[in-house]
Design an enzyme around this catalytic site. Structure first.
Site, mmCIF file in Angstrom:
data_model
loop_
_atom_site.group_PDB
_atom_site.id
_atom_site.type_symbol
_atom_site.label_atom_id
_atom_site.label_comp_id
_atom_site.label_asym_id
_atom_site.label_seq_id
_atom_site.Cartn_x
_atom_site.Cartn_y
_atom_site.Cartn_z
ATOM 1 N N LYS A 30 -2.566 3.458 -10.224
ATOM 2 C CA LYS A 30 -2.336 2.504 -9.138
ATOM 3 C C LYS A 30 -0.928 2.723 -8.613
ATOM 4 O O LYS A 30 0.037 2.730 -9.371
ATOM 5 C CB LYS A 30 -2.476 1.062 -9.639
ATOM 6 C CG LYS A 30 -2.328 0.037 -8.518
ATOM 7 C CD LYS A 30 -2.625 -1.364 -9.011
ATOM 8 C CE LYS A 30 -1.427 -2.046 -9.592
ATOM 9 N NZ LYS A 30 -0.356 -2.371 -8.627
ATOM 10 N N ASP A 57 -2.119 0.134 -3.834
ATOM 11 C CA ASP A 57 -2.052 -1.339 -3.912
ATOM 12 C C ASP A 57 -0.880 -1.848 -3.077
ATOM 13 O O ASP A 57 0.152 -2.240 -3.609
ATOM 14 C CB ASP A 57 -1.917 -1.748 -5.384
ATOM 15 C CG ASP A 57 -1.943 -3.251 -5.584
ATOM 16 O OD1 ASP A 57 -2.485 -3.963 -4.720
ATOM 17 O OD2 ASP A 57 -1.422 -3.716 -6.615
ATOM 18 N N LEU A 58 -1.084 -1.821 -1.764
ATOM 19 C CA LEU A 58 -0.026 -2.321 -0.869
ATOM 20 C C LEU A 58 -0.376 -3.710 -0.334
ATOM 21 O O LEU A 58 0.359 -4.268 0.473
ATOM 22 C CB LEU A 58 0.227 -1.316 0.267
ATOM 23 C CG LEU A 58 0.715 0.064 -0.223
ATOM 24 C CD1 LEU A 58 0.893 1.036 0.940
ATOM 25 C CD2 LEU A 58 2.018 -0.051 -1.011
ATOM 26 N N LYS A 59 -1.508 -4.231 -0.740
ATOM 27 C CA LYS A 59 -1.897 -5.639 -0.472
ATOM 28 C C LYS A 59 -1.679 -6.033 0.981
ATOM 29 O O LYS A 59 -0.907 -6.947 1.278
ATOM 30 C CB LYS A 59 -1.121 -6.595 -1.380
ATOM 31 C CG LYS A 59 -1.391 -6.411 -2.861
ATOM 32 C CD LYS A 59 -0.762 -7.528 -3.681
ATOM 33 C CE LYS A 59 -0.968 -7.328 -5.157
ATOM 34 N NZ LYS A 59 -0.318 -6.115 -5.712
ATOM 35 N N ASP A 62 -2.050 -8.770 7.333
ATOM 36 C CA ASP A 62 -1.389 -8.598 8.632
ATOM 37 C C ASP A 62 -2.441 -8.822 9.708
ATOM 38 O O ASP A 62 -3.582 -9.199 9.410
ATOM 39 C CB ASP A 62 -0.791 -7.165 8.676
ATOM 40 C CG ASP A 62 0.438 -7.073 9.578
ATOM 41 O OD1 ASP A 62 0.435 -7.720 10.651
ATOM 42 O OD2 ASP A 62 1.377 -6.353 9.216
ATOM 43 N N ILE A 63 -2.092 -8.558 10.950
ATOM 44 C CA ILE A 63 -3.091 -8.741 12.004
ATOM 45 C C ILE A 63 -4.167 -7.663 11.848
ATOM 46 O O ILE A 63 -3.913 -6.587 11.292
ATOM 47 C CB ILE A 63 -2.449 -8.706 13.414
ATOM 48 C CG1 ILE A 63 -1.756 -7.362 13.676
ATOM 49 C CG2 ILE A 63 -1.458 -9.862 13.588
ATOM 50 C CD1 ILE A 63 -1.304 -7.199 15.129
ATOM 51 N N THR A 66 -3.474 -3.889 12.795
ATOM 52 C CA THR A 66 -2.506 -3.218 11.916
ATOM 53 C C THR A 66 -3.153 -2.863 10.585
ATOM 54 O O THR A 66 -2.976 -1.755 10.060
ATOM 55 C CB THR A 66 -1.283 -4.136 11.693
ATOM 56 O OG1 THR A 66 -0.698 -4.412 12.972
ATOM 57 C CG2 THR A 66 -0.255 -3.511 10.783
ATOM 58 N N THR A 112 -1.954 -12.867 -9.948
ATOM 59 C CA THR A 112 -1.922 -13.252 -11.373
ATOM 60 C C THR A 112 -0.586 -13.873 -11.785
ATOM 61 O O THR A 112 -0.481 -14.484 -12.843
ATOM 62 C CB THR A 112 -2.185 -12.022 -12.277
ATOM 63 O OG1 THR A 112 -1.611 -10.878 -11.669
ATOM 64 C CG2 THR A 112 -3.638 -11.784 -12.483
ATOM 65 N N GLN A 186 3.797 -12.518 -15.343
ATOM 66 C CA GLN A 186 2.381 -12.871 -15.161
ATOM 67 C C GLN A 186 2.102 -14.243 -15.768
ATOM 68 O O GLN A 186 2.692 -14.600 -16.792
ATOM 69 C CB GLN A 186 1.491 -11.816 -15.828
ATOM 70 C CG GLN A 186 1.680 -10.405 -15.316
ATOM 71 C CD GLN A 186 1.065 -10.190 -13.923
ATOM 72 O OE1 GLN A 186 0.827 -11.134 -13.177
ATOM 73 N NE2 GLN A 186 0.834 -8.943 -13.575
ATOM 74 N N ARG A 207 3.308 -2.534 -17.208
ATOM 75 C CA ARG A 207 4.441 -2.550 -18.130
ATOM 76 C C ARG A 207 4.100 -2.418 -19.605
ATOM 77 O O ARG A 207 4.873 -1.774 -20.344
ATOM 78 C CB ARG A 207 5.295 -3.796 -17.854
ATOM 79 C CG ARG A 207 6.079 -3.660 -16.561
ATOM 80 C CD ARG A 207 6.564 -4.985 -16.047
ATOM 81 N NE ARG A 207 5.457 -5.811 -15.570
ATOM 82 C CZ ARG A 207 5.620 -7.006 -15.013
ATOM 83 N NH1 ARG A 207 6.834 -7.513 -14.877
ATOM 84 N NH2 ARG A 207 4.566 -7.685 -14.587
#
Ligand code: C5P
Length: 227
Positions: A30, A57-59, A62-63, A66, A112, A186, A207
């Site tokens: 990821k 995983d840039l989550k 936005d509109i 985009t 999370t 978390q 981690r």
């Protein structure tokens, strides 16, 4: 059988590559903002050249236009899965799905790192009780109706998501903490065995492996719980 996705939140290509050299059986990585901003598209191509599956995983939240164009960019890089925030709403989710082609989109439900109190503070509502299971199921339902094929949820909501999701939907679960590991930032965590028992299809682990004194030993110990 559940799969492990290594969250490579490390600060550079060399560190990432050194770790990957020690984990030859790993199938998924990821890449989030920490590494993407340092390694960029070239790093994604390098991971793909190693035969790895890449979860970007840039989550996006936005509109719609985009987000759709970002999804197209991820497709051009042959990324295997990418995240959009369910809270971006139906129009955004539909635009993302329309742009996705063979790329699997995963809808982030409730981070999370949120406890119930922090989440309800942010959205300005206060349901009776904890309410996060119902909220995650609500967001998952909306995202799945828009055509998304995976849901990101903490270990504590896996069963609630499966109740509203078809059998083919992936449930991607961060917040995994093997016993003896601290929670870091978390809040909604579980150990790998509990997440697999609850029905997660993909465990996201960062981690506990990347910052371990012996990353290979932690990785191998988690892999034992996957079948
Ligand atoms: O280091 P740790 O195992 O906590 O890493 C979890 C990873 O999963 C991080 O890269 C984080 O950005 C990501 N993530 C998360 N919670 C979500 C969605 C993604 O922790 N809801």
């Amino acid at each position: 059988m559940a799969e492990l996705i290594l969250a490579l939140d490390v600060r550079g290509r060399d560190e990432a590559e050194r770790l990957l050299d020690r984990l030859p059986d790993l199938r998924w990585v990821k890449v989030g903002p920490v590494l993407f901003l340092r390694g960029g598209p070239a790093l994604i191509r390098a991971f793909k050249a190693r035969g790895l599956r890449v979860f970007l995983d840039l989550k996006w939240h936005d509109i719609p236009t985009t987000v759709a164009e970002a999804v197209e960019g991820a497709r051009e890089l042959a990324v295997d899965m990418a995240t959009v925030h369910a809270l971006g709403g139906q129009e955004m989710l539909r635009a993302a799905v329309q742009a996705s082609g063979g790329l699997r989109l995963a809808a982030v439900s409730v981070l999370t790192s949120h406890g119930a109190e922090g989440y309800w503070d942010s959205v300005g509502r206060s349901p009776a009780g904890d309410g996060l299971k119902a909220e995650v199921a609500r967001l998952a339902t909306m995202a799945l109706e828009c055509g998304v094929q995976a849901v990101v949820a903490s270990p504590q909501e896996i069963e609630a998501v499966r109740r509203v999701a078809g059998r083919d939907v992936w449930i991607v679960t961060p917040g995994i903490r093997p016993s003896g590991h601290g929670a870091d930032d978390q809040r909604r965590t579980a150990d790998p065995a509990a997440a697999v028992r609850a029905g997660a299809t993909h465990l996201v682990v960062g981690r506990p492996i990347t910052r371990a004194i012996d990353p290979v030993a932690v990785y191998e110990a988690i892999c034992q719980f996957l079948s």
